[in-house]
Design an enzyme around this catalytic site. Structure first.
Site, mmCIF file in Angstrom:
data_model
loop_
_atom_site.group_PDB
_atom_site.id
_atom_site.type_symbol
_atom_site.label_atom_id
_atom_site.label_comp_id
_atom_site.label_asym_id
_atom_site.label_seq_id
_atom_site.Cartn_x
_atom_site.Cartn_y
_atom_site.Cartn_z
ATOM 1 N N HIS A 1 1.021 -4.971 -1.202
ATOM 2 C CA HIS A 1 2.170 -4.555 -0.400
ATOM 3 C C HIS A 1 1.751 -3.448 0.564
ATOM 4 O O HIS A 1 0.614 -2.972 0.513
ATOM 5 C CB HIS A 1 3.344 -4.143 -1.275
ATOM 6 C CG HIS A 1 3.147 -2.910 -2.100
ATOM 7 N ND1 HIS A 1 2.252 -2.841 -3.146
ATOM 8 C CD2 HIS A 1 3.704 -1.670 -2.026
ATOM 9 C CE1 HIS A 1 2.295 -1.638 -3.692
ATOM 10 N NE2 HIS A 1 3.158 -0.911 -3.021
ATOM 11 N N HIS B 1 2.606 -0.209 1.261
ATOM 12 C CA HIS B 1 2.639 1.242 1.109
ATOM 13 C C HIS B 1 1.258 1.860 1.333
ATOM 14 O O HIS B 1 0.226 1.287 0.959
ATOM 15 C CB HIS B 1 3.190 1.615 -0.265
ATOM 16 C CG HIS B 1 4.668 1.404 -0.375
ATOM 17 N ND1 HIS B 1 5.335 1.351 -1.576
ATOM 18 C CD2 HIS B 1 5.624 1.229 0.585
ATOM 19 C CE1 HIS B 1 6.622 1.145 -1.366
ATOM 20 N NE2 HIS B 1 6.825 1.076 -0.069
ATOM 21 N N ASP C 1 -0.486 4.242 0.055
ATOM 22 C CA ASP C 1 -1.422 4.505 -1.047
ATOM 23 C C ASP C 1 -2.072 3.220 -1.559
ATOM 24 O O ASP C 1 -2.921 3.275 -2.457
ATOM 25 C CB ASP C 1 -0.740 5.266 -2.195
ATOM 26 C CG ASP C 1 0.393 4.505 -2.847
ATOM 27 O OD1 ASP C 1 1.158 3.830 -2.134
ATOM 28 O OD2 ASP C 1 0.527 4.587 -4.085
ATOM 29 N N HIS C 2 -1.714 2.084 -0.966
ATOM 30 C CA HIS C 2 -2.335 0.800 -1.293
ATOM 31 C C HIS C 2 -3.131 0.218 -0.126
ATOM 32 O O HIS C 2 -3.877 -0.741 -0.322
ATOM 33 C CB HIS C 2 -1.265 -0.204 -1.740
ATOM 34 C CG HIS C 2 -0.572 0.199 -3.000
ATOM 35 N ND1 HIS C 2 -0.780 -0.430 -4.201
ATOM 36 C CD2 HIS C 2 0.321 1.189 -3.252
ATOM 37 C CE1 HIS C 2 -0.047 0.158 -5.141
ATOM 38 N NE2 HIS C 2 0.625 1.147 -4.575
ATOM 39 N N HIS D 1 10.121 -4.139 -5.340
ATOM 40 C CA HIS D 1 9.606 -2.829 -4.924
ATOM 41 C C HIS D 1 9.572 -2.768 -3.399
ATOM 42 O O HIS D 1 10.038 -1.804 -2.793
ATOM 43 C CB HIS D 1 8.220 -2.633 -5.519
ATOM 44 C CG HIS D 1 7.589 -1.313 -5.198
ATOM 45 N ND1 HIS D 1 8.095 -0.116 -5.661
ATOM 46 C CD2 HIS D 1 6.484 -0.995 -4.470
ATOM 47 C CE1 HIS D 1 7.336 0.886 -5.229
ATOM 48 N NE2 HIS D 1 6.354 0.366 -4.498
ATOM 49 N N ASP E 1 2.745 -2.646 -7.524
ATOM 50 C CA ASP E 1 3.769 -1.741 -8.065
ATOM 51 C C ASP E 1 4.986 -2.506 -8.591
ATOM 52 O O ASP E 1 6.088 -1.965 -8.623
ATOM 53 C CB ASP E 1 4.219 -0.755 -6.986
ATOM 54 C CG ASP E 1 3.198 0.331 -6.717
ATOM 55 O OD1 ASP E 1 2.179 0.386 -7.423
ATOM 56 O OD2 ASP E 1 3.417 1.122 -5.781
ATOM 57 N N HIS F 1 -0.758 2.201 -11.066
ATOM 58 C CA HIS F 1 -0.488 3.620 -11.302
ATOM 59 C C HIS F 1 -0.559 3.926 -12.800
ATOM 60 O O HIS F 1 -0.147 3.117 -13.633
ATOM 61 C CB HIS F 1 0.903 4.019 -10.791
ATOM 62 C CG HIS F 1 1.012 4.039 -9.309
ATOM 63 N ND1 HIS F 1 0.610 5.115 -8.536
ATOM 64 C CD2 HIS F 1 1.478 3.112 -8.433
ATOM 65 C CE1 HIS F 1 0.829 4.850 -7.261
ATOM 66 N NE2 HIS F 1 1.358 3.631 -7.170
#
Length: 283
Positions: A52, A54, A56-57, A108, A157, A195
């Site tokens: 996805h 985001h 941090d990915h 998410h 996530d 995570h």
């Protein structure tokens, strides 16, 4: 094949899978720790799998592609650093001579996908780890987990151990449907969440089901792993079905807890929504 969880940021894992020469990485939010592992192990990065959009990915995608020439694949309906191959439900992507099935898991984010690697014939469908052992590491400090034919899931996530992702773009009904799809995978599927939220999630799970014996034991094992600086992941589908309230919303104990939190919870979607809202505000 060897699976390595590369720590990044405060609590992310960048999952790296390699065959001793070639590697793939999933959701590389930061390029530097991946490059360090590649160099230390003499590996060539061939593929980058993104679940996805985001940051941090995806934050390390461009740097890794520039440094290694790796091919990038990701969700068709999300904004991923280009160029990349767009994937959607039912597609298959080949990496390291392995065929990963793409599963749409909105909730998410709107276009979130997961990557599933089916088992080989040698792997038992529903095998559980020995009593007292962690599903992945068995209490041993991991340099990497040698895969033995068990199925593998990179779920971003969507699913966490003891929890699920927040609903930033999707609805409770979408997330429940996505989790139902993941829960239907073979019980021994190794679930690579991105995570290290496990202990926080399990504190909430114990508030929902304080008398769940499996959950109490799992919490103790995970706490011991974290005390020793070891990851609690990957988990397994079978383990999560025993302890994760978001996969257990049709269990009488979880339904009763949801209705105590929100008396209006009366069906699958509203019970799930109540548990998710309870978790959002849980201290």
């Amino acid at each position: 094949m060897t699976l390595i969880p590369i720590p990044a940021f405060n609590d992310n894992y960048l999952w790296l899978l390699h065959d001793g020469r070639r590697a793939l990485v999933v959701d590389p939010g930061d390029a530097q720790p991946v490059l360090c592992v590649l160099e230390a192990n003499g590996l060539k990065l061939e593929s980058i799998l993104v679940t996805h959009h985001h940051a941090d990915h995806t934050g390390g995608v461009d740097a890794l592609r520039e440094a290694t020439g790796a091919k990038v694949v990701g969700p068709a309906r999300e904004s991923i650093p280009q160029p990349f191959q767009r994937l959607q439900d039912g597609d298959s992507v080949r990496a390291l001579d392995l065929d990963f099935q793409v599963i749409d898991v909105p909730g998410h984010t709107a276009g979130h996908i997961a990557y599933y690697l089916a088992p080989t014939l040698s792997a038992s469908r529903d095998a559980l780890p020995p009593e007292g052992a962690h599903p992945a590491w068995g209490g041993q400090a991991p340099d990497g987990l040698a895969l033995d034919g068990q199925p593998l899931l990179f779920c971003g996530d969507t699913l966490f151990s003891g929890g699920c992702g927040r609903l930033f773009e999707g609805t409770p009904a979408q997330m429940l449907a996505s989790l139902d799809r993941l829960a239907a995978l073979p019980g021994n599927t190794r679930v690579c969440c991105t995570h290290e939220y496990t202990l926080s999630n399990l504190r909430f799970a114990l508030a929902v089901e304080p008398d769940n014996i499996e959950l109490i034991g799992y919490h103790a094992r995970c706490a011991s792993l974290r005390d020793r600086g070891q990851p609690t992941l990957p988990t397994t589908v079978a383990q999560e079905l025993l302890i994760n309230p978001f996969l257990r919303t049709r269990q009488a104990t979880v339904m009763a807890a949801a209705q105590h939190f929100d008396p209006a919870a009366h069906d699958d979607n509203t019970v799930f929504a109540a548990i998710r809202q309870w978790k959002n505000q849980f201290k």
